[in-house]
Design an enzyme around this catalytic site. Structure first.
Site, short mmCIF file in Angstrom:
data_model
loop_
_atom_site.label_atom_id
_atom_site.label_comp_id
_atom_site.label_asym_id
_atom_site.label_seq_id
_atom_site.Cartn_x
_atom_site.Cartn_y
_atom_site.Cartn_z
N CYS A 12 -22.72 -27.74 16.77
CA CYS A 12 -23.01 -27.86 15.42
C CYS A 12 -24.22 -27.68 15.05
CB CYS A 12 -22.38 -29.32 14.87
SG CYS A 12 -22.28 -29.18 12.88
N CYS A 62 -23.98 -20.45 12.06
CA CYS A 62 -22.98 -21.39 12.01
C CYS A 62 -21.97 -21.04 13.19
CB CYS A 62 -22.34 -21.52 10.87
SG CYS A 62 -20.92 -22.84 10.47
#
EC number: 5.2.1.1
Length: 260
Positions: free
Chosen positions: A81, A203
Site C-alpha cells: 500500500c 497506487c
C-alpha cells in the site's frame, strides 16, 4: 543430462482488505519470468476509505499481518500500500517506507526468516532511481489532499514532480474499478515536457498493468506503475534478472539489447 531445477520463490503480500488488484497484477507480472516460478501468500489489513485516519489504523495492523505471512515461510515481502506509508511522511531524515521495511525485516528475523522486504512506496523510489529519473509525472486515484502528500513525499526523496493528476476517488473498492480509458486520459492531459518518466498509477489498487506498455509506446518516455516498480524491486532483491515482456522498459532492463 538433467536440466537444472527452476528456482521457486514464495512472495508474501501485505495488502489493504479492500485491495483486489495487487493479487492480480503481481502474479501476472512475475508469471512472465522465464527463469523462476512464484507463489503468493497474502495477509490483509482492514481499510476501505483512503483517508489519513484509516491509513494510520491500517498500518497499526502490520505486526499481525507479518506474523501471518511468516508462517508461510516466505522468501520476499511486498508491503503493498503505497499511500499508507507516503501519507506518514519522513522522520529522522528517512522516509516512512525505510522505517517500515526495517521493522518488517527485524520482525521476520525474530521468526528465523531472512526474507527480502520491500514496500510499494520504497519500490517506486527504487525503480525511479534505477531509471535515472529525476523529473517525473504522476497519475493517482486519491482525493487531492492525499495526493498532495504523495507529491510531497516524492519531492522529499529528491524527485521533481513536474505535473500530476488526482482522480479524486476516496473509496478504495471503487479505485479498483477505475476504467483504463480514464487513467490514459489523465496521462494524456499531463504536461510531460522535460519529464524523465511517467508513473501511470501511483497506487497498487488502481488497475494499470495492461496500459503501461501502451502508454510508453504512445508517449515516448519510460512509463511505470506501483505494480511494475514492485515487481522490479522484488526481482532485484531476489537476485533474478529483470526481464518481463510487455510491461514497459523498466522490466526489460536486463533483457538482451534490442529486446525491449
Amino acid at each position: 543430462m538433467t536440466a537444472p531445477a527452476v528456482p521457486h520463490h514464495r512472495i508474501g503480500l501485505v495488502v489493504p482488505s479492500s485491495n483486489v488488484t495487487v493479487e492480480t497484477e503481481m502474479p501476472a507480472l512475475l508469471g512472465r519470468h522465464a527463469g523462476a516460478t512464484f507463489s503468493f501468500h497474502a495477509s490483509r489489513m482492514r481499510m476501505h476509505t483512503v483517508s489519513p485516519e484509516e491509513l494510520r489504523a491500517m498500518n497499526a495492523q502490520r505486526g499481525r499481518c507479518v506474523d501471518e505471512i511468516a508462517d508461510a515461510g516466505i522468501d520476499a515481502v511486498l508491503y503493498a500500500c503505497l499511500v499508507a506509508l507516503m501519507a506518514q511522511g519522513h522522520t529522522d531524515g528517512r522516509g516512512e517506507h525505510d522505517h517500515v521495511e526495517r521493522a518488517v525485516v527485524d520482525q521476520l528475523a525474530d521468526r528465523g526468516l531472512a526474507a527480502r522486504v520491500t514496500s510499494s512506496a520504497g519500490a517506486l523510489v527504487t525503480a525511479l532511481t534505477a531509471l535515472g529519473a529525476s523529473r517525473i509525472a504522476l497519475v493517482m486515484p486519491y482525493l487531492r489532499p492525499v495526493a498532495e502528500l504523495v507529491v510531497g513525499y516524492l519531492e522529499a526523496e529528491g524527485f521533481t514532480v513536474a505535473d500530476w493528476r488526482a482522480l479524486e476517488v476516496g473509496d478504495n473498492a471503487e479505485v479498483g474499478c477505475i476504467a483504463g480509458d480514464r487513467v490514459l486520459g489523465a496521462a494524456r492531459s499531463l504536461d510531460l515536457t522535460g519529464a524523465d518518466a511517467l508513473v501511470l498509477s501511483a497506487c497498487v489498487q488502481m488497475p494499470s498493468l495492461d496500459l503501461v506498455q501502451r502508454a510508453e509506446d504512445e508517449l515516448g518516455l519510460p512509463v511505470l506503475s506501483a505494480a511494475t516498480a514492485g515487481a522490479f524491486t522484488l526481482l532485484r532483491s531476489l537476485d533474478l534478472p529483470v526481464d518481463l515482456p510487455g510491461a514497459g522498459g523498466l522490466l526489460r532492463l536486463d533483457s538482451p539489447v534490442g529486446a525491449r
